[in-house]
Design a protein around this motif. Sequence first.
Motif, PDB file in Angstrom:
ATOM      1  N   ARG A  14      40.835  98.564 -30.234  1.00 33.97           N
ATOM      2  CA  ARG A  14      42.042  98.922 -31.111  1.00 33.97           C
ATOM      3  C   ARG A  14      41.256  99.875 -32.220  1.00 33.97           C
ATOM      4  NH1 ARG A  14      46.640  94.759 -31.883  1.00 33.97           N
ATOM      5  NH2 ARG A  14      46.777  93.906 -29.831  1.00 33.97           N
ATOM      6  N   SER A  17      40.794 103.164 -31.103  1.00 30.56           N
ATOM      7  CA  SER A  17      42.502 103.609 -30.990  1.00 30.56           C
ATOM      8  C   SER A  17      42.707 104.362 -32.335  1.00 30.56           C
ATOM      9  CB  SER A  17      43.282 102.791 -30.247  1.00 30.56           C
ATOM     10  OG  SER A  17      44.612 103.397 -30.154  1.00 30.56           O
ATOM     11  N   VAL A  39      38.008 104.158 -25.805  1.00 35.64           N
ATOM     12  CA  VAL A  39      39.176 103.047 -25.706  1.00 35.64           C
ATOM     13  C   VAL A  39      39.134 102.811 -24.065  1.00 35.64           C
ATOM     14  CG1 VAL A  39      41.756 102.721 -25.780  1.00 35.64           C
ATOM     15  CG2 VAL A  39      40.427 103.716 -27.781  1.00 35.64           C
ATOM     16  N   ARG A  43      38.963  99.303 -22.457  1.00 34.90           N
ATOM     17  CA  ARG A  43      40.271  98.735 -21.841  1.00 34.90           C
ATOM     18  C   ARG A  43      40.571  98.800 -20.269  1.00 34.90           C
ATOM     19  NH1 ARG A  43      44.792 100.120 -26.645  1.00 34.90           N
ATOM     20  NH2 ARG A  43      43.944  98.483 -28.068  1.00 34.90           N
ATOM     21  N   SER A  45      42.455 100.938 -18.941  1.00 36.11           N
ATOM     22  CA  SER A  45      43.196 102.133 -18.966  1.00 36.11           C
ATOM     23  C   SER A  45      44.136 101.852 -20.078  1.00 36.11           C
ATOM     24  CB  SER A  45      44.115 101.968 -17.624  1.00 36.11           C
ATOM     25  OG  SER A  45      44.933 100.813 -17.606  1.00 36.11           O
ATOM     26  N   ASP A  46      44.857 102.765 -20.715  1.00 33.20           N
ATOM     27  CA  ASP A  46      45.570 102.847 -21.966  1.00 33.20           C
ATOM     28  C   ASP A  46      46.474 103.831 -21.983  1.00 33.20           C
ATOM     29  OD1 ASP A  46      45.988 101.391 -24.600  1.00 33.20           O
ATOM     30  OD2 ASP A  46      45.815 103.434 -25.169  1.00 33.20           O
ATOM     31  N   THR A  76      49.722 104.478 -15.147  1.00 37.90           N
ATOM     32  CA  THR A  76      49.408 103.301 -16.247  1.00 37.90           C
ATOM     33  C   THR A  76      50.837 102.756 -16.628  1.00 37.90           C
ATOM     34  OG1 THR A  76      47.384 104.249 -17.056  1.00 37.90           O
ATOM     35  CG2 THR A  76      48.428 102.573 -18.218  1.00 37.90           C
TER      36      THR A  76
END
Length: 144
Positions: A14, A17, A39, A43, A45-46, A76
């Motif tokens: 976060r 991001s 990120v 994660r 994938s975002d 995604t």
Amino acid sequence: MGLVGQLLNAARARLHSACGWLAYRLRCPARARHHYERVLVLRGSDFAAYVHLGRIAFAAGDYAGWRREFEHARRTDPERFARLRHPFELFEPRLAGTEFDETGDRATWRSLLPFGGGGPRRPAAARGDSPFDGALDAMLPGAP
């Protein structure tokens, strides 16, 4: 990795991001790319990270990278991807006999600062790394 490690990774993702978004808004694409790539490492994938990486690639003229990142974004989250209005949809005329759905309440590129527009232009010399880079990096966990 335990629950605490997962929570720390989520918090780091976060933070990266948010730093990526801030760097993108300050027109520091190299710094924004670094944060969005981080990120993805944290994660897996975002959707938003893929969209921003694609937009950074598009602005740099890397159209193969743009298509690759948007393909990842589509895989995604297909529903969110379908709501985006892509640059080629904005400028290409409709072909004869092609049916298009009504757009309704779709997300537009204008909401994500399309093509670097929407604000005052900065001089070319000021478009490099921002003086805020050190401050952004100092906010990250484990920073010296």
